[in-house]
Scaffold this active site. Structure first.
Site, PDB file in Angstrom:
ATOM      1  N   CYS A  66      -0.519   4.013   2.364  1.00 38.59           N
ATOM      2  CA  CYS A  66      -0.289   3.904   3.806  1.00 38.59           C
ATOM      3  C   CYS A  66       0.833   3.732   4.130  1.00 38.59           C
ATOM      4  O   CYS A  66       1.285   4.236   5.095  1.00 38.59           O
ATOM      5  CB  CYS A  66      -0.948   2.423   3.776  1.00 38.59           C
ATOM      6  N   ASP A  67       2.160   4.334   3.224  1.00 37.55           N
ATOM      7  CA  ASP A  67       3.515   3.522   3.712  1.00 37.55           C
ATOM      8  C   ASP A  67       4.351   4.304   2.739  1.00 37.55           C
ATOM      9  O   ASP A  67       5.455   4.409   3.322  1.00 37.55           O
ATOM     10  CB  ASP A  67       4.259   2.416   3.694  1.00 37.55           C
ATOM     11  N   CYS A 101       0.781  -0.616  -0.074  1.00 40.61           N
ATOM     12  CA  CYS A 101       0.068   0.291   0.113  1.00 40.61           C
ATOM     13  C   CYS A 101       1.187   1.026   0.131  1.00 40.61           C
ATOM     14  O   CYS A 101       1.526   1.856   1.157  1.00 40.61           O
ATOM     15  CB  CYS A 101      -0.935  -0.367   1.122  1.00 40.61           C
TER      16      CYS A 101
END
Length: 309
Positions: A137-138, A134
């Site tokens: 997300c990261d 992701c």
């Protein structure tokens, strides 16, 4: 005491929330169960450009709007990791979660799919320590660093493009010599100076220093050459798998785990419907999930009407 509902929707992605909206609007007692935050994969999408009514909208914002809409006619929402569904009679189904059981006449499966893993050494070891599935997300952890994206479909190239806003360089590694992504997405990627492409190449191992990722070992399918590529972060997008393990006893999946339905979202099990990314279908988009959800929600009402005969 076991709680009883007319309809239980398993999964709170765009399709599941739409099904709950339609079923509850038909004055049915509806419960939505999900093991995570409502919105599904929309929460991992930075920007959505192809949902009608919005020129562009953040994924989490669209998820919030859909959630508010899904509950407006009385549908309930609860956290629950569904372990199995059993048909206890011709009419009643029991949905068992990790903490409780529910009874219902109709089950709508909207559990979606999950990212497939490479299955190479180092992937599990460095998951969360440089290996990610992701970018939204990261990606922030890799500001001004070197990252690799594995894959050649829409998700790989879109997320790779997103990463160029943060990383110093994005190296897309693909096992073929051309991308599978939509042409408009490819065009943007090829025009992006911070993206480069390694063709005809597969990852054989993810390496690290014991604490974090340092790179990966790769193999060129055409030349047979093995080499190393330095990377601080590795983002994997090599396909998806249906999340259908809790429904195996219902015998409604094909050999690969995808649920087969007709055009009314009906499965082979009476009173069990399925929609969205968990279905055996070609196009998996928010719009198609919403379309499936509206059909499933209405068909739930129609099915319950037949039980009154």
């Amino acid at each position: 005491m076991v709680k009883k509902y007319d309809v239980i929707v398993i999964g709170a992605g765009p399709g599941g929330m739409t099904a709950a909206l339609y079923a509850s609007r038909a004055n049915l007692h509806v419960l939505i169960l999900d093991r995570g935050v409502y919105g599904g994969q929309m929460n991992n999408t930075a920007e959505i450009e192809n949902y009608p009514g919005y020129k562009s909208i953040l994924g989490p914002d669209l998820a919030e709007k859909m959630y508010e809409s899904a509950l407006q006619f009385g549908a309930e929402y609860a956290y629950g990791n569904v372990e199995n569904v059993k048909l206890t009679s011709a009419k009643t189904k029991v949905v068992k979660t990790d903490s409780e059981e529910f009874e219902t006449d109709v089950v709508i499966i909207a559990t979606g799919s999950q990212h497939r893993k490479l299955g190479v050494p180092g992937e599990e070891e460095y998951s969360g320590r440089g290996v990610s599935y992701c970018a939204v997300c990261d990606g922030a952890f890799f500001k001004n660093k070197q990252v690799a994206v594995i894959g050649g479909g829409d998700s790989a190239i879109e997320e790779g493009s997103y990463l160029t806003q943060l990383a110093a360089n994005v190296n897309v590694i693909h096992r073929r010599n051309e991308l599978r992504a939509q042409k408009i997405i490819q065009k943007r990627a090829f025009a992006n100076a911070k993206m480069n492409f390694t063709w005809d190449t597969v990852v054989t191992e993810i390496s690290g220093d014991g604490q974090k990722v340092t790179g990966l070992n790769v193999h060129n399918n055409k030349t047979g050459e093995d080499s190393k590529i330095a990377a601080d972060g590795i983002f994997i997008y090599v396909g998806i798998e249906p999340m259908t393990t809790p429904f195996e006893s219902l015998n409604i999946t094909d050999e690969n785990g995808w649920i087969e339905t007709d055009e009314k979202m009906s499965t082979k099990a009476p009173g069990v419907f399925a929609l969205g990314d968990v279905r055996k279908k070609d196009l998996r988009q928010i719009t198609t999930a919403v379309g499936d959800g509206s059909i499933a929600g209405q068909q739930a009402f129609n099915y319950l009407e037949t039980l009154k005969d």
